[in-house]
Enzyme design. Sequence first.
Site, PDB file in Angstrom:
ATOM      1  N   ASN A  10       0.872  -1.178   0.000  1.00 11.88           N
ATOM      2  CA  ASN A  10       0.000   0.000   0.000  1.00 11.88           C
ATOM      3  C   ASN A  10       0.906   1.225   0.000  1.00 11.88           C
ATOM      4  OD1 ASN A  10      -1.766   2.071   0.578  1.00 11.88           O
ATOM      5  ND2 ASN A  10      -2.306   1.328   2.634  1.00 11.88           N
ATOM      6  N   TRP A  11       0.950   1.897  -1.140  1.00 10.77           N
ATOM      7  CA  TRP A  11       1.863   3.040  -1.259  1.00 10.77           C
ATOM      8  C   TRP A  11       1.284   4.324  -0.668  1.00 10.77           C
ATOM      9  CZ3 TRP A  11       4.286   2.427  -6.896  1.00 10.77           C
ATOM     10  CH2 TRP A  11       5.207   1.377  -6.862  1.00 10.77           C
ATOM     11  N   LYS A  12       0.057   4.256  -0.188  1.00 12.40           N
ATOM     12  CA  LYS A  12      -0.565   5.420   0.472  1.00 12.40           C
ATOM     13  C   LYS A  12      -0.355   6.689  -0.376  1.00 12.40           C
ATOM     14  CE  LYS A  12      -0.058   3.060   4.835  1.00 12.40           C
ATOM     15  NZ  LYS A  12      -0.023   3.135   6.285  1.00 12.40           N
ATOM     16  N   HIS A  96      -9.601   0.981   4.884  1.00 11.10           N
ATOM     17  CA  HIS A  96      -8.305   1.093   5.575  1.00 11.10           C
ATOM     18  C   HIS A  96      -8.471   1.997   6.806  1.00 11.10           C
ATOM     19  CE1 HIS A  96      -4.200   2.257   6.440  1.00 11.10           C
ATOM     20  NE2 HIS A  96      -3.827   1.168   5.804  1.00 11.10           N
ATOM     21  N   GLU A  98      -6.795   4.311   8.013  1.00 13.69           N
ATOM     22  CA  GLU A  98      -6.571   5.750   7.781  1.00 13.69           C
ATOM     23  C   GLU A  98      -7.805   6.398   7.149  1.00 13.69           C
ATOM     24  OE1 GLU A  98      -2.860   5.261   5.719  1.00 13.69           O
ATOM     25  OE2 GLU A  98      -1.951   4.646   7.611  1.00 13.69           O
ATOM     26  N   GLU A 168      -5.398  -5.342  10.457  1.00 12.91           N
ATOM     27  CA  GLU A 168      -4.341  -4.383  10.764  1.00 12.91           C
ATOM     28  C   GLU A 168      -4.674  -3.674  12.068  1.00 12.91           C
ATOM     29  OE1 GLU A 168      -2.272  -2.953   6.945  1.00 12.91           O
ATOM     30  OE2 GLU A 168      -4.213  -1.973   6.971  1.00 12.91           O
ATOM     31  N   GLY A 174       2.317   1.843  10.899  1.00 13.57           N
ATOM     32  CA  GLY A 174       3.283   2.929  10.789  1.00 13.57           C
ATOM     33  C   GLY A 174       3.952   3.285  12.105  1.00 13.57           C
ATOM     34  N   SER A 214       3.300  -2.464  10.371  1.00 10.73           N
ATOM     35  CA  SER A 214       4.745  -2.514  10.583  1.00 10.73           C
ATOM     36  C   SER A 214       5.387  -3.841  10.167  1.00 10.73           C
ATOM     37  CB  SER A 214       5.086  -2.174  12.035  1.00 10.73           C
ATOM     38  OG  SER A 214       4.646  -0.858  12.340  1.00 10.73           O
TER      39      SER A 214
HETATM   40  P1  PGA Z   1       2.744   0.021   7.697  1.00 12.11           P
HETATM   41  O1  PGA Z   1       1.291   0.245   7.058  1.00 12.11           O
HETATM   42  O2  PGA Z   1       3.297  -1.240   7.088  1.00 12.11           O
HETATM   43  O3  PGA Z   1       3.530   1.250   7.289  1.00 12.11           O
HETATM   44  O4  PGA Z   1       2.556  -0.102   9.167  1.00 12.11           O
HETATM   45  C1  PGA Z   1       0.430  -0.834   6.858  1.00 12.11           C
HETATM   46  C2  PGA Z   1      -0.852  -0.352   6.235  1.00 12.11           C
HETATM   47  O5  PGA Z   1      -1.293   0.761   6.565  1.00 12.11           O
HETATM   48  O6  PGA Z   1      -1.448  -1.047   5.406  1.00 12.11           O
END
Ligand code: PGA
Length: 252
Positions: A10-12, A96, A98, A168, A174, A214
């Site tokens: 996931n490149w966000k 997700h 976020e 998650e 993150g 992470s």
């Molecule tokens: P992360 O993000 O690996 O940077 O913790 C995972 C995600 O949000 O899918």
Amino acid sequence: MNRKVLIAGNWKMYKTGLEAVQTAKKLTVLCTNVEDTEVMIAPSYLSLPLVAQVFQNTNIKTGAQNLYFEKEGAFTGEISADMIKSAGAEYVLIGHSERRQFFGETNASVCKKIKAAIQSGLKPILCIGETEIQRNEEKTFGVLENQISDGLKGFGLGELGDLVIAYEPVWAIGSGKTANIEQVAEVHQYLRSVLEKLFSKDLADGTRILYGGSVKPANIKEFMSIDNVDGALVGGASLDVSNFIQIIQFGV
Ligand code: PGA
């Protein structure tokens, strides 16, 4: 039940179009001999068609990070499932944390988005996870069960064949913190039992459940050794191909 491992990046909101294409090209070369693991990248909407073109005729899949559930219309700034599909995506992340945290995504909107994805022939990756407060208050299982049952409300058995779940824990995204093996094993087993209760044993056995939060080259092997972990959703460590390829090749 044969569930093909899925390692999804996931490149966000990272990488311009040019950077995304350059990274995708490098990844394509590194993944030439990857066969037993399915690899997917979810770039930004703007990079999606460019990246999908790089991945055409390769073994890497493209996904979107979100969609809007209406088919079309006066919804300024939104992107439909059909647009995503026609841009070359096969997968789409839905719900997700976020999006839930910063953009008001709810289980009800998640449900509509999953429906729109399936109708357009996209494979949804339903993202779920508890916050740190919810875990401390021992609400984890209830929260996750609601996210699944409300997110998948109204679906018939035959409609969810390509569904993927990504667990998650919000506090692990993150943050450098990861859930420990016992926590992941317990949750993934529970999630499979929820799918069985809500749908069927076949559906539960056939649905891939990814861990995310992470995930790094240093810990992927440990996560993948856990029963009921069928892959990973990787944020930060997917941005750099030298890290991501180590995650993809965790078993080598
Ligand atoms: P992360 O993000 O690996 O940077 O913790 C995972 C995600 O949000 O899918």
